[in-house]
Design an enzyme around this catalytic site. Structure first.
Site, PDB file in Angstrom:
ATOM      1  N   ARG A  39       2.305 -22.814 -39.223  1.00  9.21           N
ATOM      2  CA  ARG A  39       2.325 -22.323 -37.827  1.00  9.21           C
ATOM      3  C   ARG A  39       2.067 -20.828 -37.739  1.00  9.21           C
ATOM      4  O   ARG A  39       1.507 -20.330 -36.779  1.00  9.21           O
ATOM      5  CB  ARG A  39       3.704 -22.585 -37.185  1.00  9.21           C
ATOM      6  CG  ARG A  39       4.106 -24.022 -37.045  1.00  9.21           C
ATOM      7  CD  ARG A  39       5.520 -24.124 -36.465  1.00  9.21           C
ATOM      8  NE  ARG A  39       6.565 -23.731 -37.412  1.00  9.21           N
ATOM      9  CZ  ARG A  39       7.106 -24.525 -38.318  1.00  9.21           C
ATOM     10  NH1 ARG A  39       6.714 -25.776 -38.402  1.00  9.21           N
ATOM     11  NH2 ARG A  39       8.045 -24.105 -39.154  1.00  9.21           N
ATOM     12  N   SER A  40       2.488 -20.094 -38.766  1.00  4.78           N
ATOM     13  CA  SER A  40       2.406 -18.622 -38.695  1.00  4.78           C
ATOM     14  C   SER A  40       1.223 -18.049 -39.458  1.00  4.78           C
ATOM     15  O   SER A  40       0.991 -16.836 -39.395  1.00  4.78           O
ATOM     16  CB  SER A  40       3.675 -18.003 -39.284  1.00  4.78           C
ATOM     17  OG  SER A  40       4.791 -18.468 -38.602  1.00  4.78           O
ATOM     18  N   ARG A  99      23.490 -21.275 -54.462  1.00  2.00           N
ATOM     19  CA  ARG A  99      24.535 -20.251 -54.611  1.00  2.00           C
ATOM     20  C   ARG A  99      25.642 -20.611 -55.584  1.00  2.00           C
ATOM     21  O   ARG A  99      26.159 -19.748 -56.285  1.00  2.00           O
ATOM     22  CB  ARG A  99      25.186 -19.951 -53.251  1.00  2.00           C
ATOM     23  CG  ARG A  99      24.343 -19.091 -52.357  1.00  2.00           C
ATOM     24  CD  ARG A  99      25.089 -18.812 -51.062  1.00  2.00           C
ATOM     25  NE  ARG A  99      24.190 -18.255 -50.076  1.00  2.00           N
ATOM     26  CZ  ARG A  99      24.336 -18.411 -48.764  1.00  2.00           C
ATOM     27  NH1 ARG A  99      25.354 -19.101 -48.279  1.00  2.00           N
ATOM     28  NH2 ARG A  99      23.484 -17.873 -47.932  1.00  2.00           N
ATOM     29  N   CYS A 128      26.386 -14.596 -45.199  1.00  7.10           N
ATOM     30  CA  CYS A 128      26.525 -13.299 -44.499  1.00  7.10           C
ATOM     31  C   CYS A 128      27.978 -12.941 -44.180  1.00  7.10           C
ATOM     32  O   CYS A 128      28.404 -11.789 -44.370  1.00  7.10           O
ATOM     33  CB  CYS A 128      25.674 -13.297 -43.235  1.00  7.10           C
ATOM     34  SG  CYS A 128      25.773 -14.816 -42.289  1.00  7.10           S
ATOM     35  N   GLN A 155      30.652 -14.852 -34.933  1.00  7.87           N
ATOM     36  CA  GLN A 155      29.321 -14.721 -35.539  1.00  7.87           C
ATOM     37  C   GLN A 155      28.199 -14.694 -34.497  1.00  7.87           C
ATOM     38  O   GLN A 155      28.132 -15.526 -33.588  1.00  7.87           O
ATOM     39  CB  GLN A 155      29.117 -15.851 -36.554  1.00  7.87           C
ATOM     40  CG  GLN A 155      30.130 -15.752 -37.683  1.00  7.87           C
ATOM     41  CD  GLN A 155      29.939 -16.743 -38.824  1.00  7.87           C
ATOM     42  OE1 GLN A 155      30.922 -17.236 -39.343  1.00  7.87           O
ATOM     43  NE2 GLN A 155      28.721 -17.021 -39.239  1.00  7.87           N
ATOM     44  N   LYS A 208      32.207 -21.922 -47.310  1.00  7.74           N
ATOM     45  CA  LYS A 208      31.440 -20.911 -48.058  1.00  7.74           C
ATOM     46  C   LYS A 208      32.311 -19.696 -48.353  1.00  7.74           C
ATOM     47  O   LYS A 208      32.242 -19.123 -49.433  1.00  7.74           O
ATOM     48  CB  LYS A 208      30.209 -20.471 -47.251  1.00  7.74           C
ATOM     49  CG  LYS A 208      29.104 -21.511 -47.219  1.00  7.74           C
ATOM     50  CD  LYS A 208      27.957 -21.059 -46.314  1.00  7.74           C
ATOM     51  CE  LYS A 208      26.983 -22.210 -46.099  1.00  7.74           C
ATOM     52  NZ  LYS A 208      26.010 -21.920 -45.027  1.00  7.74           N
ATOM     53  N   HIS A 237      28.001  -9.671 -37.199  1.00  8.59           N
ATOM     54  CA  HIS A 237      29.177 -10.544 -37.227  1.00  8.59           C
ATOM     55  C   HIS A 237      30.448  -9.692 -37.263  1.00  8.59           C
ATOM     56  O   HIS A 237      30.459  -8.599 -37.856  1.00  8.59           O
ATOM     57  CB  HIS A 237      29.177 -11.395 -38.495  1.00  8.59           C
ATOM     58  CG  HIS A 237      28.136 -12.472 -38.535  1.00  8.59           C
ATOM     59  ND1 HIS A 237      27.304 -12.784 -37.484  1.00  8.59           N
ATOM     60  CD2 HIS A 237      27.809 -13.344 -39.541  1.00  8.59           C
ATOM     61  CE1 HIS A 237      26.509 -13.789 -37.833  1.00  8.59           C
ATOM     62  NE2 HIS A 237      26.797 -14.142 -39.085  1.00  8.59           N
TER      63      HIS A 237
HETATM   64  N1  LIG Z   1      19.942 -15.051 -39.845  1.00  9.47           N
HETATM   65  C1  LIG Z   1      20.933 -14.559 -40.585  1.00  9.47           C
HETATM   66  O1  LIG Z   1      21.728 -13.723 -40.129  1.00  9.47           O
HETATM   67  C2  LIG Z   1      21.111 -15.016 -42.010  1.00  9.47           C
HETATM   68  C3  LIG Z   1      22.050 -14.346 -42.793  1.00  9.47           C
HETATM   69  C4  LIG Z   1      22.229 -14.737 -44.129  1.00  9.47           C
HETATM   70  C5  LIG Z   1      21.474 -15.776 -44.636  1.00  9.47           C
HETATM   71  N2  LIG Z   1      20.582 -16.424 -43.835  1.00  9.47           N
HETATM   72  C6  LIG Z   1      19.783 -17.502 -44.429  1.00  9.47           C
HETATM   73  O2  LIG Z   1      18.455 -17.021 -44.585  1.00  9.47           O
HETATM   74  C7  LIG Z   1      17.516 -18.090 -44.433  1.00  9.47           C
HETATM   75  C8  LIG Z   1      16.537 -17.730 -43.312  1.00  9.47           C
HETATM   76  O3  LIG Z   1      17.261 -17.591 -42.099  1.00  9.47           O
HETATM   77  P1  LIG Z   1      16.633 -16.981 -40.768  1.00  9.47           P
HETATM   78  O4  LIG Z   1      17.785 -16.748 -39.890  1.00  9.47           O
HETATM   79  O5  LIG Z   1      15.700 -15.881 -41.084  1.00  9.47           O
HETATM   80  O6  LIG Z   1      15.813 -18.253 -40.210  1.00  9.47           O
HETATM   81  P2  LIG Z   1      14.581 -18.282 -39.163  1.00  9.47           P
HETATM   82  O7  LIG Z   1      14.617 -17.086 -38.302  1.00  9.47           O
HETATM   83  O8  LIG Z   1      14.650 -19.620 -38.540  1.00  9.47           O
HETATM   84  O9  LIG Z   1      13.295 -18.183 -40.113  1.00  9.47           O
HETATM   85  C9  LIG Z   1      12.908 -19.257 -40.949  1.00  9.47           C
HETATM   86  C10 LIG Z   1      11.676 -18.869 -41.732  1.00  9.47           C
HETATM   87  O10 LIG Z   1      11.344 -19.994 -42.548  1.00  9.47           O
HETATM   88  C11 LIG Z   1       9.950 -20.276 -42.352  1.00  9.47           C
HETATM   89  N3  LIG Z   1       9.635 -21.693 -42.558  1.00  9.47           N
HETATM   90  C12 LIG Z   1      10.083 -22.761 -41.844  1.00  9.47           C
HETATM   91  N4  LIG Z   1       9.498 -23.889 -42.310  1.00  9.47           N
HETATM   92  C13 LIG Z   1       8.660 -23.521 -43.316  1.00  9.47           C
HETATM   93  C14 LIG Z   1       7.785 -24.218 -44.172  1.00  9.47           C
HETATM   94  N5  LIG Z   1       7.625 -25.546 -44.107  1.00  9.47           N
HETATM   95  N6  LIG Z   1       7.081 -23.489 -45.095  1.00  9.47           N
HETATM   96  C15 LIG Z   1       7.208 -22.154 -45.169  1.00  9.47           C
HETATM   97  N7  LIG Z   1       8.041 -21.437 -44.378  1.00  9.47           N
HETATM   98  C16 LIG Z   1       8.750 -22.120 -43.465  1.00  9.47           C
HETATM   99  C17 LIG Z   1       9.685 -19.882 -40.918  1.00  9.47           C
HETATM  100  O11 LIG Z   1       8.297 -19.731 -40.725  1.00  9.47           O
HETATM  101  P3  LIG Z   1       7.592 -20.059 -39.295  1.00  9.47           P
HETATM  102  O12 LIG Z   1       7.896 -18.851 -38.432  1.00  9.47           O
HETATM  103  O13 LIG Z   1       6.166 -20.173 -39.650  1.00  9.47           O
HETATM  104  O14 LIG Z   1       8.223 -21.303 -38.770  1.00  9.47           O
HETATM  105  C18 LIG Z   1      10.458 -18.563 -40.855  1.00  9.47           C
HETATM  106  O15 LIG Z   1       9.678 -17.542 -41.440  1.00  9.47           O
HETATM  107  C19 LIG Z   1      18.361 -19.342 -44.142  1.00  9.47           C
HETATM  108  O16 LIG Z   1      18.612 -20.032 -45.346  1.00  9.47           O
HETATM  109  C20 LIG Z   1      19.650 -18.767 -43.589  1.00  9.47           C
HETATM  110  O17 LIG Z   1      20.758 -19.609 -43.786  1.00  9.47           O
HETATM  111  C21 LIG Z   1      20.363 -16.071 -42.536  1.00  9.47           C
END
Ligand SMILES: NC(=O)c1ccc[n+]([C@@H]2O[C@H](COP(=O)([O-])OP(=O)(O)OC[C@H]3O[C@@H](n4cnc5c(N)ncnc54)[C@H](OP(=O)(O)O)[C@@H]3O)[C@@H](O)[C@H]2O)c1
Length: 331
Positions: A39-40, A99, A128, A155, A208, A237
């Site tokens: 998509r991106s 993890r 986080c 959060q 976690k 958070h």
């Molecule tokens: N958000 C936080 O505060 C936070 C904190 C700590 C850890 N995390 C962890 O970090 C990870 C990412 O979280 P996020 O919040 O950044 O999620 P997000 O905003 O939903 O981003 C997800 C990313 O994954 C990509 N993606 C989805 N399907 C894919 C595929 N089939 N192939 C390749 N790329 C794909 C998306 O690309 P598209 O844009 O193309 O769909 C996007 O770049 C998760 O495991 C989450 O638990 C998040």
């Protein structure tokens, strides 16, 4: 140092976009690849003055890549991890997929940077809320030895990725727009559920904090009781934490330790209305700690209460991962 090639996997997400900014801010000299879903593919971003095109993640994406910073959900991470390992790419991963694996160090550089040396190709970034709590507590743990923590989290919606942000932004304008990232409306509300519940009513997110803290502090006996709540805050958070310690707590010493703790800003002047708040901690890397007081329900003075806030996209995810990368590059 040779210029390394670094890939951000999930580069268009909340964490992935922040990783690019952190690499830039911390002046990591590298060739950067931005990977995301089909998509991106074709989207543009600028890094160190050069335009980079986002590429679709494929099996061949890791050819020539020294380090990958992972920012995708668990199922996607599990799909691409074998591709990265085949190319000997060292992965610093933000999902929870690996993890707790024995051969995967789980690292907060201010606490256990040394564990990085044991990696076998994957290094995990903790959850986080765990990062924010442990940065806030590390100095107290070293001095008084924490045995038990009772935690309530508040959060931010961006913890659920870019869709979480969209849901809140949409609903403050029109509350009838349904949530896509949450089970209920989040604007003007809060939701005491993050992740699925087990048969005892404890959510994945709540487990976690115990399981990851045990691993990071190398203390399998640590006990944690946690309630995780999603609140209508965009970023950062917050956590209310009670700790029970092996040693009696000297409150003056505790505050002194927090003033000098690594990664912490001590904001504790309640008479003048100074305490940590998520608006103040957003878009920076320190964990703010305040409202520090002895637990009035524990006459033995072994318990202390505090409130902390931290930007979970930065220190709770992207910055922590880039700090791990910096440690790897030093080695
Ligand atoms: N958000 C936080 O505060 C936070 C904190 C700590 C850890 N995390 C962890 O970090 C990870 C990412 O979280 P996020 O919040 O950044 O999620 P997000 O905003 O939903 O981003 C997800 C990313 O994954 C990509 N993606 C989805 N399907 C894919 C595929 N089939 N192939 C390749 N790329 C794909 C998306 O690309 P598209 O844009 O193309 O769909 C996007 O770049 C998760 O495991 C989450 O638990 C998040």
């Amino acid at each position: 140092m040779n210029k390394k090639t670094i890939a951000i996997v999930g580069a268009t997400g909340a964490v992935g976009q922040q990783m690019k900014e952190c690499l830039e801010e911390r002046k990591i000299d590298c060739q950067l690849k931005l990977l995301a879903s089909k998509r991106s593919a074709g989207k543009k971003a600028v890094f160190q003055g050069k335009e980079i095109t986002v590429e679709e993640l494929k099996e061949s994406s890791f050819e020539g890549v020294d380090y990958a910073l992972g920012a995708t959900e668990n199922d996607i991470t599990k799909m691409w991890m074998p591709w990265a390992q085949k190319q000997n790419t060292i992965v610093i991963d933000n999902s929870s997929a690996y993890r707790l694996d024995n051969d995967v160090p789980l690292v907060i550089p201010e606490i256990n940077a040394r564990d990085i040396q044991t990696h076998k190709g994957i290094i995990a970034n903790p959850n986080c809320a765990t990062i924010i709590a442990l940065v806030a507590l590390e100095a107290l743990h070293k001095e008084f030895k924490i045995q038990r923590m009772i935690v309530s989290t508040y959060q931010a919606v961006s913890g659920a990725g870019v869709q979480g942000i969209r849901d809140l932004e949409n609903q403050v304008k029109d509350p009838s727009i349904p949530s896509q990232a949450f089970p209920y409306q989040i604007a003007y509300n809060l939701i005491p559920q993050i992740g699925d519940f087990d048969e005892n009513g404890i959510s994945k997110e709540e487990w976690k904090l115990q399981n990851e803290s045990r691993k990071i502090w190398h203390d399998p006996n640590l006990r944690v009781n946690c309630t995780c709540v999603r609140v209508p805050i965009l970023r950062s958070h917050s956590e209310s934490i009670t700790i029970e310690c092996e040693k009696e707590i000297d409150i003056i010493k505790a505050k002194e330790l927090l003033k000098n703790a690594k990664g912490v800003k001590f904001v504790d002047d309640p008479q003048n209305k100074k305490y940590p708040m998520p608006l103040d901690t957003s878009n920076q890397d320190l964990v703010y700690v305040g409202r520090v007081r002895l637990d009035p329900s524990d006459p033995t003075k072994h318990s202390l209460i505090l409130f902390c806030c931290g930007d979970q996209i930065r220190k709770g995810a992207a910055t922590n991962a880039v700090q791990i990368l910096e440690e790897c590059l030093k080695a």
